[in-house]
Design a protein around this motif. Sequence first.
Motif, PDB file in Angstrom:
ATOM      1  N   MET A   1      49.466 -12.391 -49.865  1.00 43.50           N
ATOM      2  CA  MET A   1      48.834 -11.142 -49.426  1.00 43.50           C
ATOM      3  C   MET A   1      49.882 -10.071 -49.115  1.00 43.50           C
ATOM      4  O   MET A   1      49.693  -8.898 -49.405  1.00 43.50           O
ATOM      5  N   LEU A   2      51.026 -10.470 -48.524  1.00 41.84           N
ATOM      6  CA  LEU A   2      52.077  -9.509 -48.220  1.00 41.84           C
ATOM      7  C   LEU A   2      52.569  -8.826 -49.488  1.00 41.84           C
ATOM      8  O   LEU A   2      52.791  -7.601 -49.496  1.00 41.84           O
ATOM      9  N   PHE A   3      52.717  -9.580 -50.570  1.00 46.26           N
ATOM     10  CA  PHE A   3      53.220  -8.996 -51.819  1.00 46.26           C
ATOM     11  C   PHE A   3      52.251  -7.938 -52.344  1.00 46.26           C
ATOM     12  O   PHE A   3      52.663  -6.871 -52.785  1.00 46.26           O
ATOM     13  N   TYR A   4      50.961  -8.254 -52.298  1.00 49.56           N
ATOM     14  CA  TYR A   4      49.953  -7.289 -52.771  1.00 49.56           C
ATOM     15  C   TYR A   4      49.956  -6.030 -51.906  1.00 49.56           C
ATOM     16  O   TYR A   4      49.909  -4.905 -52.417  1.00 49.56           O
ATOM     17  N   GLU A   5      50.021  -6.232 -50.577  1.00 50.55           N
ATOM     18  CA  GLU A   5      50.009  -5.086 -49.664  1.00 50.55           C
ATOM     19  C   GLU A   5      51.260  -4.232 -49.833  1.00 50.55           C
ATOM     20  O   GLU A   5      51.190  -2.988 -49.795  1.00 50.55           O
ATOM     21  N   LEU A   6      52.405  -4.881 -50.019  1.00 47.70           N
ATOM     22  CA  LEU A   6      53.655  -4.147 -50.218  1.00 47.70           C
ATOM     23  C   LEU A   6      53.600  -3.352 -51.524  1.00 47.70           C
ATOM     24  O   LEU A   6      54.007  -2.181 -51.569  1.00 47.70           O
ATOM     25  N   GLU A   7      53.105  -3.980 -52.579  1.00 48.95           N
ATOM     26  CA  GLU A   7      53.013  -3.285 -53.869  1.00 48.95           C
ATOM     27  C   GLU A   7      52.091  -2.076 -53.763  1.00 48.95           C
ATOM     28  O   GLU A   7      52.391  -0.991 -54.279  1.00 48.95           O
ATOM     29  N   LYS A   8      50.971  -2.242 -53.079  1.00 45.67           N
ATOM     30  CA  LYS A   8      50.039  -1.129 -52.907  1.00 45.67           C
ATOM     31  C   LYS A   8      50.678  -0.003 -52.104  1.00 45.67           C
ATOM     32  O   LYS A   8      50.500   1.181 -52.413  1.00 45.67           O
ATOM     33  N   LEU A   9      51.447  -0.366 -51.079  1.00 44.50           N
ATOM     34  CA  LEU A   9      52.120   0.637 -50.259  1.00 44.50           C
ATOM     35  C   LEU A   9      53.154   1.406 -51.065  1.00 44.50           C
ATOM     36  O   LEU A   9      53.201   2.637 -51.023  1.00 44.50           O
ATOM     37  N   VAL A  10      53.976   0.688 -51.819  1.00 43.43           N
ATOM     38  CA  VAL A  10      55.028   1.348 -52.613  1.00 43.43           C
ATOM     39  C   VAL A  10      54.412   2.279 -53.650  1.00 43.43           C
ATOM     40  O   VAL A  10      54.866   3.420 -53.830  1.00 43.43           O
ATOM     41  N   LEU A  28      72.330   3.947 -44.564  1.00 46.49           N
ATOM     42  CA  LEU A  28      72.505   2.665 -43.887  1.00 46.49           C
ATOM     43  C   LEU A  28      73.587   1.831 -44.567  1.00 46.49           C
ATOM     44  O   LEU A  28      73.734   1.864 -45.788  1.00 46.49           O
ATOM     45  N   LYS A  29      74.284   1.072 -43.764  1.00 46.20           N
ATOM     46  CA  LYS A  29      75.308   0.181 -44.299  1.00 46.20           C
ATOM     47  C   LYS A  29      74.753  -1.230 -44.410  1.00 46.20           C
ATOM     48  O   LYS A  29      73.678  -1.531 -43.919  1.00 46.20           O
ATOM     49  N   GLY A  30      75.478  -2.103 -45.069  1.00 43.83           N
ATOM     50  CA  GLY A  30      75.065  -3.490 -45.172  1.00 43.83           C
ATOM     51  C   GLY A  30      74.345  -3.784 -46.466  1.00 43.83           C
ATOM     52  O   GLY A  30      74.366  -3.006 -47.426  1.00 43.83           O
ATOM     53  N   ASN A  31      73.695  -4.927 -46.478  1.00 43.16           N
ATOM     54  CA  ASN A  31      73.026  -5.424 -47.681  1.00 43.16           C
ATOM     55  C   ASN A  31      71.872  -4.504 -48.078  1.00 43.16           C
ATOM     56  O   ASN A  31      71.031  -4.155 -47.261  1.00 43.16           O
ATOM     57  N   LYS A  32      71.804  -4.134 -49.360  1.00 45.48           N
ATOM     58  CA  LYS A  32      70.757  -3.238 -49.850  1.00 45.48           C
ATOM     59  C   LYS A  32      69.833  -3.942 -50.845  1.00 45.48           C
ATOM     60  O   LYS A  32      69.296  -3.299 -51.755  1.00 45.48           O
ATOM     61  N   VAL A  33      69.654  -5.236 -50.666  1.00 46.23           N
ATOM     62  CA  VAL A  33      68.791  -5.967 -51.596  1.00 46.23           C
ATOM     63  C   VAL A  33      67.368  -5.413 -51.557  1.00 46.23           C
ATOM     64  O   VAL A  33      66.673  -5.355 -52.578  1.00 46.23           O
ATOM     65  N   TYR A  34      66.920  -4.985 -50.374  1.00 46.13           N
ATOM     66  CA  TYR A  34      65.557  -4.470 -50.247  1.00 46.13           C
ATOM     67  C   TYR A  34      65.358  -3.205 -51.079  1.00 46.13           C
ATOM     68  O   TYR A  34      64.246  -2.910 -51.513  1.00 46.13           O
ATOM     69  N   GLU A  67      60.314 -13.454 -49.620  1.00 41.86           N
ATOM     70  CA  GLU A  67      59.387 -13.204 -48.508  1.00 41.86           C
ATOM     71  C   GLU A  67      60.059 -12.381 -47.409  1.00 41.86           C
ATOM     72  O   GLU A  67      59.485 -11.400 -46.907  1.00 41.86           O
ATOM     73  N   ASN A  68      61.289 -12.754 -47.021  1.00 44.21           N
ATOM     74  CA  ASN A  68      61.993 -12.022 -45.967  1.00 44.21           C
ATOM     75  C   ASN A  68      62.348 -10.608 -46.405  1.00 44.21           C
ATOM     76  O   ASN A  68      62.238  -9.652 -45.619  1.00 44.21           O
ATOM     77  N   THR A  69      62.780 -10.470 -47.653  1.00 41.55           N
ATOM     78  CA  THR A  69      63.138  -9.146 -48.164  1.00 41.55           C
ATOM     79  C   THR A  69      61.911  -8.248 -48.231  1.00 41.55           C
ATOM     80  O   THR A  69      61.974  -7.062 -47.884  1.00 41.55           O
ATOM     81  N   ALA A  71      59.210  -8.502 -46.388  1.00 45.56           N
ATOM     82  CA  ALA A  71      58.810  -8.164 -45.013  1.00 45.56           C
ATOM     83  C   ALA A  71      59.700  -7.053 -44.454  1.00 45.56           C
ATOM     84  O   ALA A  71      59.208  -6.132 -43.768  1.00 45.56           O
ATOM     85  N   TYR A  72      61.000  -7.108 -44.753  1.00 44.33           N
ATOM     86  CA  TYR A  72      61.908  -6.072 -44.249  1.00 44.33           C
ATOM     87  C   TYR A  72      61.628  -4.733 -44.932  1.00 44.33           C
ATOM     88  O   TYR A  72      61.633  -3.683 -44.269  1.00 44.33           O
ATOM     89  N   LEU A  73      61.381  -4.756 -46.230  1.00 44.59           N
ATOM     90  CA  LEU A  73      61.072  -3.515 -46.948  1.00 44.59           C
ATOM     91  C   LEU A  73      59.792  -2.892 -46.402  1.00 44.59           C
ATOM     92  O   LEU A  73      59.717  -1.673 -46.217  1.00 44.59           O
ATOM     93  N   TYR A  74      58.798  -3.732 -46.134  1.00 46.12           N
ATOM     94  CA  TYR A  74      57.543  -3.239 -45.553  1.00 46.12           C
ATOM     95  C   TYR A  74      57.810  -2.554 -44.207  1.00 46.12           C
ATOM     96  O   TYR A  74      57.274  -1.477 -43.926  1.00 46.12           O
ATOM     97  N   LYS A  75      58.664  -3.171 -43.375  1.00 48.50           N
ATOM     98  CA  LYS A  75      58.987  -2.600 -42.064  1.00 48.50           C
ATOM     99  C   LYS A  75      59.688  -1.249 -42.212  1.00 48.50           C
ATOM    100  O   LYS A  75      59.339  -0.273 -41.527  1.00 48.50           O
ATOM    101  N   VAL A  76      60.673  -1.171 -43.102  1.00 51.02           N
ATOM    102  CA  VAL A  76      61.410   0.077 -43.302  1.00 51.02           C
ATOM    103  C   VAL A  76      60.472   1.183 -43.778  1.00 51.02           C
ATOM    104  O   VAL A  76      60.503   2.317 -43.269  1.00 51.02           O
ATOM    105  N   LEU A  77      59.628   0.871 -44.740  1.00 51.32           N
ATOM    106  CA  LEU A  77      58.716   1.871 -45.296  1.00 51.32           C
ATOM    107  C   LEU A  77      57.711   2.365 -44.257  1.00 51.32           C
ATOM    108  O   LEU A  77      57.475   3.573 -44.133  1.00 51.32           O
ATOM    109  N   THR A  78      57.095   1.439 -43.522  1.00 55.05           N
ATOM    110  CA  THR A  78      56.098   1.857 -42.537  1.00 55.05           C
ATOM    111  C   THR A  78      56.732   2.653 -41.400  1.00 55.05           C
ATOM    112  O   THR A  78      56.158   3.648 -40.938  1.00 55.05           O
TER     113      THR A  78
END
Length: 495
Positions: A1-10, A28-34, A67-69, A71-78
Amino acid sequence: MLFYELEKLVKSLSAAEKKLFQQHSALLKGNKVYVSLFQQIAGQTSPPDTAPWQEQFRKAYPSKSLENTAAYLYKVLTDLLVQVRIEQDPWYQQYQCLLKARLCFERSIPGRAFKELQKASKLAAESQHYPVAYQAARMELTALSDLGFPGLSEQQLVDKQMRAKHTLQSLRQIHEHYSLYELLRHRLTNRKRPENGQREKQVNDLILSELSLSTRGSQHQFEPQKLHLLFQSFFFLHSGDYRSALRIFNALTKLTEANEPMWDYPPYDYLSALDGILDSLRSIGYYQEMSPFIDKLTALSERAYPEHFKSVATLTAQVYRLNMVLGCKQYGMADQLLTDASVHVNGQRSITAHEKQLECYFFVALSHFMQQQWSKAKKQLNLLIDAAKQTPQHLVYRAGRLLYILLSYEMNDLAYIEYEIRSYKRAFSKQGKAYKTEKLIFNTIAADPKRRGNAWKTTTRKKVAEKLKEIAADKRELQLTKFADFGQWVLAHLY
């Protein structure tokens, strides 16, 4: 469900919002995988011509958790979108003021905290948003008590308490308005019909309670007036007094437009109200009366609002305009709408998963179906079915599947029809009992009128005509028949 919700948000992001995300991430510095995940989702076509973005990510970053990436992308976007909305919408600003006030009280900066509460109270008063108004008043009184009521007389304290009490009373009245409206909707649409007039008595009790509530002094405030009109319109609509319902619809839009300072930014609430009015009008077959409300939607879409709102408003207007001309059987006009590209046949990427995009696919398919353009209709229905896989609860998906069955019959694909009808019944069996319209269509297809003689058709036609009268009197059936006159398709095959 998270993947569907994230895709819809993006995919709901406007070009400006995507640019803002890129700028924010660059700081931002650090890992940019998201960020890579964001680009994979944003670049995914629909229907996909390449591997789904989940597979692309796992192949590119086998050691990273999708899954973690996600969730983090969802947090940054929201978080980013909330910040954008704070700058645009007073509703968000009010809650931000409360957050700042609480923070200042915690850090022993009461002067700044009281200023934030005053700002929140002013914004809440302008929009008649009583929850924030009371919360601000309560926070102020609690803080004054903790500080020992500095420079505050007893009369001033009582005045503040009374203002908070009046705010709470207004909030309670609005809650009661909502409760009565919600109970009316539930009793008229979801419950089984009780015996001996019990249902009528229950509805009459609600009407008396609502009338009593509407004369308690809050009838000049916007929210109670709006809820009173919503209550009336819903009652008239379900009691069959369609002309009175239309009169209330006009009064409701007039009231809303006269109180523009209280609109949200952008006014999704007003957009939803117009959508509800148009949905009601098409349900009762008042297609010509839809035009002025569609024009109001078009006017909304042309204002300087955020891109996502404008896209939804534009598509909603276009869908109902196509719906209107099809309901009036103006198939040439429908063709012209499609030829002029007034309807987004292939959808707008920012609202691909929106219910109105699904309706767009349906009505474009219906337009082709009514003109016997079978292959074009099939293409649109395939788009609808593919887009609605994650949201099968939408009734337009059910209507689309039903239209697909009719299309298969018209194309003489009899082997597929049996399989599709079984699949259809299986898919919707968990959503309650079947519609009478569905049973009528399935029985008609099973009888295969193409192979029947005129005598059988004449006899069956009389029975079907009686069945259609029964269907027309059943309010539940309107939920499905508002999309297309399926009964007329059955009758047409009995001549």
